[in-house]
Design an enzyme around this catalytic site. Sequence first.
Site, short mmCIF file in Angstrom:
data_model
loop_
_atom_site.label_atom_id
_atom_site.label_comp_id
_atom_site.label_asym_id
_atom_site.label_seq_id
_atom_site.Cartn_x
_atom_site.Cartn_y
_atom_site.Cartn_z
N GLN A 134 0.83 -1.21 0.00
CA GLN A 134 0.00 0.00 0.00
C GLN A 134 0.87 1.26 0.00
OE1 GLN A 134 -3.56 0.15 -0.04
NE2 GLN A 134 -3.03 2.25 -0.59
N ASP A 219 -7.18 5.59 8.36
CA ASP A 219 -7.54 4.23 7.98
C ASP A 219 -8.70 3.83 8.88
OD1 ASP A 219 -7.50 1.62 6.97
OD2 ASP A 219 -5.70 1.01 8.08
N ARG A 287 -2.07 0.89 -6.86
CA ARG A 287 -1.70 -0.45 -6.37
C ARG A 287 -1.28 -1.31 -7.58
NH1 ARG A 287 -3.66 -2.32 -1.55
NH2 ARG A 287 -2.28 -4.07 -2.02
N1 NVA Z 1 -5.78 -1.56 8.53
C1 NVA Z 1 -6.67 -2.22 7.61
C2 NVA Z 1 -6.17 -2.10 6.21
C3 NVA Z 1 -7.06 -2.74 5.17
C4 NVA Z 1 -6.50 -2.65 3.78
C5 NVA Z 1 -6.81 -3.68 8.01
O1 NVA Z 1 -5.80 -4.30 8.38
O2 NVA Z 1 -7.94 -4.20 7.99
N1 CP Z 2 -6.12 -1.23 0.61
C1 CP Z 2 -6.27 -2.58 0.51
O1 CP Z 2 -5.35 -3.35 0.74
O2 CP Z 2 -7.51 -2.98 0.08
P1 CP Z 2 -8.08 -4.46 0.05
O3 CP Z 2 -8.25 -4.92 1.47
O4 CP Z 2 -9.39 -4.33 -0.68
O5 CP Z 2 -7.12 -5.35 -0.68
#
Ligand code: NVA
Ligand code: CP
Length: 301
Positions: A134, A219, A287
């Site tokens: 990311q 986030d 990405r």
């Molecule tokens: N911090 C989030 C990121 C998702 C792409 C998770 O770990 O669920």
């Molecule tokens: N940002 C990200 O990793 O998204 P996904 O969980 O949809 O892969």
Amino acid sequence: MAPRHFLTLTDLTAVELHALIQRAIELKQMQRAGTIYEPLKNKVLGMVFEKSSTRTRVSFETAMAQFGGSSIFLSPRDTQLGRGEPVEDTARVLSRMVDVIMVRTYAHDLIERFAAHSRVPVINALTDQWHPCQLLADMQTWIEHRGDIRGKTAAWIGDGNNMCHTYISAARQFDFHLRIACPEGYQPDSAIVKSGGGHITLVRDAFAAARGADLVITDTWTSMGWEEEQEKRLRDFAAYQVNSEIMAQAKPDALFMHCLPAHRGEEVSASIIDGPQSVVWDEAENRLHAQKALLELLLYK
Ligand code: NVA
Ligand code: CP
């Protein structure tokens, strides 16, 4: 020769990271121009997903297809990994068949064990601790919109989670300053904060973090694996929403980023994520391009 893995941002040097992002920008232009470029013809990516995904799965599968290769989606629901086959054995077997493996899982030590037993490069597609793919996309997005990030100030507002940890690592490697504001009890891992040295400042107040910032990032308040705490987190994070009051503290031309999926009305207001400072759709698209550059770096000799 031991394969080269990408488990954290520190698996690449700062010079390599910058070159990778320039290459991602080039690959994006090539794709826009309709150039057919298939450096990974006949190569296969194995994709182990122990957690859900939209962007990561689609970007890796698309990357492999556009590069002339292919990918295999593996979920614990229908592999022996989900029935208790040791991760070491899974790594040994998969890596005798495919050319590169991507893993999204919970504990970071699982991917380390996987990599230690793999004959081919292993890419971290998110663990509880890190999300390095990311950050490649985020840095590409910054550079495309604003140029060099060196000396700039980014503000992380919200949970001290895997994304926050990876931003700490990025601050050091891309040489920017990161101000982090998390509620009490949700700070990032202290050893990781320490590894960021003088690039990191921890504050309690979200307004203080955003003041004068060039980039504001947040986030979800409840990452995958923490769903049971959701109710409590909604209360604990209430003062950490990135909204117009918070963005008003940042520089007038500050950008807003979020790795997605987002929860409007929780960690970010609709006015910000859907507003003019938000670059989240470029960030999501990147990405694809950044991971193509990564696959090329790890595989194309
Ligand atoms: N911090 C989030 C990121 C998702 C792409 C998770 O770990 O669920
Ligand atoms: N940002 C990200 O990793 O998204 P996904 O969980 O949809 O892969």
